[in-house]
Design a protein around this motif. Structure first.
Motif, mmCIF file in Angstrom:
data_model
loop_
_atom_site.group_PDB
_atom_site.id
_atom_site.type_symbol
_atom_site.label_atom_id
_atom_site.label_comp_id
_atom_site.label_asym_id
_atom_site.label_seq_id
_atom_site.Cartn_x
_atom_site.Cartn_y
_atom_site.Cartn_z
ATOM 1 N N SER A 1 0.830 -1.198 0.000
ATOM 2 C CA SER A 1 0.000 0.000 0.000
ATOM 3 C C SER A 1 0.866 1.250 0.000
ATOM 4 N N LEU A 2 0.337 2.317 -0.565
ATOM 5 C CA LEU A 2 1.044 3.592 -0.574
ATOM 6 C C LEU A 2 0.867 4.274 0.775
ATOM 7 N N PRO A 3 1.957 4.562 1.480
ATOM 8 C CA PRO A 3 1.816 5.214 2.783
ATOM 9 C C PRO A 3 1.680 6.726 2.648
ATOM 10 N N PRO A 4 0.497 7.290 2.847
ATOM 11 C CA PRO A 4 0.346 8.746 2.758
ATOM 12 C C PRO A 4 1.011 9.428 3.936
ATOM 13 N N SER A 5 1.704 10.520 3.689
ATOM 14 C CA SER A 5 2.347 11.270 4.768
ATOM 15 C C SER A 5 1.471 12.425 5.234
ATOM 16 N N TRP B 1 -17.388 3.652 -8.451
ATOM 17 C CA TRP B 1 -17.119 4.004 -9.846
ATOM 18 C C TRP B 1 -15.680 4.471 -10.019
ATOM 19 N N THR B 2 -15.187 5.289 -9.090
ATOM 20 C CA THR B 2 -13.828 5.821 -9.190
ATOM 21 C C THR B 2 -12.795 4.709 -9.136
ATOM 22 N N ILE B 3 -13.008 3.722 -8.290
ATOM 23 C CA ILE B 3 -12.023 2.658 -8.122
ATOM 24 C C ILE B 3 -12.093 1.631 -9.248
ATOM 25 N N PHE B 4 -13.286 1.175 -9.594
ATOM 26 C CA PHE B 4 -13.419 0.038 -10.485
ATOM 27 C C PHE B 4 -13.563 0.400 -11.963
ATOM 28 N N PHE B 5 -14.080 1.578 -12.271
ATOM 29 C CA PHE B 5 -14.427 1.853 -13.659
ATOM 30 C C PHE B 5 -13.808 3.127 -14.225
ATOM 31 N N ALA B 6 -13.618 4.147 -13.433
ATOM 32 C CA ALA B 6 -13.194 5.444 -13.965
ATOM 33 C C ALA B 6 -11.710 5.508 -14.297
ATOM 34 N N HIS B 7 -10.920 4.566 -13.765
ATOM 35 C CA HIS B 7 -9.481 4.512 -14.025
ATOM 36 C C HIS B 7 -8.792 5.811 -13.619
ATOM 37 N N LYS B 8 -9.279 6.453 -12.573
ATOM 38 C CA LYS B 8 -8.652 7.677 -12.101
ATOM 39 C C LYS B 8 -7.475 7.341 -11.185
ATOM 40 N N ASN B 9 -6.406 8.099 -11.314
ATOM 41 C CA ASN B 9 -5.210 7.856 -10.523
ATOM 42 C C ASN B 9 -5.064 8.882 -9.399
ATOM 43 N N THR B 10 -6.157 9.154 -8.712
ATOM 44 C CA THR B 10 -6.069 10.019 -7.549
ATOM 45 C C THR B 10 -5.337 9.274 -6.436
ATOM 46 N N LEU B 11 -4.839 10.022 -5.462
ATOM 47 C CA LEU B 11 -4.102 9.399 -4.363
ATOM 48 C C LEU B 11 -4.960 8.368 -3.648
ATOM 49 N N ALA C 1 -7.646 6.701 -4.800
ATOM 50 C CA ALA C 1 -7.938 5.544 -5.652
ATOM 51 C C ALA C 1 -6.732 4.618 -5.746
ATOM 52 N N LYS C 2 -5.548 5.177 -5.904
ATOM 53 C CA LYS C 2 -4.337 4.358 -5.984
ATOM 54 C C LYS C 2 -4.097 3.627 -4.670
ATOM 55 N N PHE C 3 -4.364 4.300 -3.561
ATOM 56 C CA PHE C 3 -4.174 3.667 -2.255
ATOM 57 C C PHE C 3 -5.118 2.476 -2.101
ATOM 58 N N MET C 4 -6.394 2.647 -2.435
ATOM 59 C CA MET C 4 -7.370 1.573 -2.270
ATOM 60 C C MET C 4 -7.085 0.412 -3.209
ATOM 61 N N ARG C 5 -6.684 0.723 -4.459
ATOM 62 C CA ARG C 5 -6.363 -0.361 -5.394
ATOM 63 C C ARG C 5 -5.144 -1.156 -4.928
ATOM 64 N N SER C 6 -4.114 -0.451 -4.472
ATOM 65 C CA SER C 6 -2.908 -1.143 -4.036
ATOM 66 C C SER C 6 -3.152 -1.968 -2.784
ATOM 67 N N LYS C 7 -4.117 -1.553 -1.974
ATOM 68 C CA LYS C 7 -4.410 -2.251 -0.716
ATOM 69 C C LYS C 7 -5.297 -3.473 -0.932
ATOM 70 N N TYR C 8 -6.275 -3.365 -1.841
ATOM 71 C CA TYR C 8 -7.290 -4.405 -1.942
ATOM 72 C C TYR C 8 -7.349 -5.114 -3.296
ATOM 73 N N ALA D 1 -10.446 -8.194 -6.567
ATOM 74 C CA ALA D 1 -10.848 -7.369 -5.425
ATOM 75 C C ALA D 1 -11.038 -8.228 -4.180
ATOM 76 N N SER D 2 -10.418 -7.787 -3.096
ATOM 77 C CA SER D 2 -10.436 -8.545 -1.854
ATOM 78 C C SER D 2 -11.848 -8.679 -1.303
ATOM 79 N N GLN D 3 -12.147 -9.867 -0.743
ATOM 80 C CA GLN D 3 -13.447 -10.121 -0.132
ATOM 81 C C GLN D 3 -13.262 -10.790 1.219
ATOM 82 N N ARG D 4 -12.307 -10.309 2.007
ATOM 83 C CA ARG D 4 -11.993 -10.928 3.285
ATOM 84 C C ARG D 4 -12.790 -10.295 4.433
#
Length: 254
Positions: free
Chosen positions: A26-30, A186-196, A198-205, A214-217
């Motif tokens: 995951s991307l660690p935000p400062s 929509w932002t995570i799964f379909f819009a392909h936006k590279n906001t901070l 969205a990138k954090f959630m994609r890298s995490k899950y 996509a994680s289902q734990r």
């Protein structure tokens, strides 16, 4: 604020202030900057807190920008919405005494209803909490008489109907929350936006930004579980529009 931003990045890069981490990839935000507000992310180790406070003190001495301690605090996720609730109660208590009902309606539409939006845009708020917030708004709308609440002659649900349907056009918080959840999905799964975010959630899950991965734990965060539940709803209400003759169905990002 550029100096502050660079200093916080350097502090995190040097491990003087341990970043907020979830999983190794995951991307660690400062930190995040918005208008005149600054949110800093760090773990709860004593050394990190001590180094962060020392850096902020040094920044204040060099820049002559004072940190308002009365408006600064350490927040955990469970406290954030409670803070917003207190804000609504504080505004309601003194504003209602000096405004008529039309003015209170305007204040609800443009101020009070907007206070929890930033929280609703980030997390899934329990229905019980949304009902509590709407109850505070309803009390403010009807006002008080001699220290006690006035009778609510019309239900809050009826008041939030569109004006064409006999309501006052106040947007219900539950519908705002649902719309923002769909936007997150929509932002995570379909819009392909590279906001901070969205990138954090994609890298995490997710793995390689694949919806199928996509994680289902059970240990996933409530925010992610809420987004994951909406995936089928977004898929069922989405469709593709082909572009002009230059479109390439093999290479274009659909």
């Amino acid at each position: 604020m550029e100096v502050l931003s660079r200093g916080l990045k350097k502090l995190t890069a040097s491990n003087a202030c341990q970043p907020y981490r979830t999983r190794s990839r995951s991307l660690p935000p400062s930190h995040l900057l918005f208008a005149d507000d600054t949110t800093i992310f760090t773990n709860d180790s004593r050394s990190s807190i001590r180094n962060l406070v020392a850096f902020l003190q040094k920044f204040k001495n060099i820049s002559s920008l004072k940190i308002n301690n009365s408006k600064s605090s350490f927040l955990a996720s469970s406290k954030m919405l409670l803070l917003r609730t207190h804000n609504i109660e504080r505004i309601s208590s003194w504003k209602a005494r000096f405004l008529n009902q039309a003015a209170r309606t305007t204040l609800i539409k443009h101020v009070l209803s907007s206070i929890p939006v930033h929280i609703l845009a980030a997390v899934d708020v329990p229905i019980k909490m949304l009902q509590t917030l709407e109850s505070k708004l309803a009390d403010f709308f009807w006002g008080w008489s001699e220290g006690s609440k006035k009778f609510h002659w019309v239900s809050w649900r009826r008041i939030t109907y569109p004006t064409k349907e006999g309501g006052l056009g106040i947007k219900p918080l539950r519908e705002i929350s649902a719309a923002l959840r769909l936007k997150r999905a929509w932002t995570i799964f379909f819009a392909h936006k590279n906001t901070l975010w969205a990138k954090f959630m994609r890298s995490k899950y997710m793995i390689n930004d694949s919806r199928e991965s996509a994680s289902q734990r059970n240990i996933d965060s409530p925010a992610w579980k809420g987004i994951r539940k909406l995936l089928h709803l977004v898929e069922d209400n989405s469709h593709l529009l082909l572009g002009d003759d230059n479109s390439n169905v093999w290479n274009d990002n659909l």
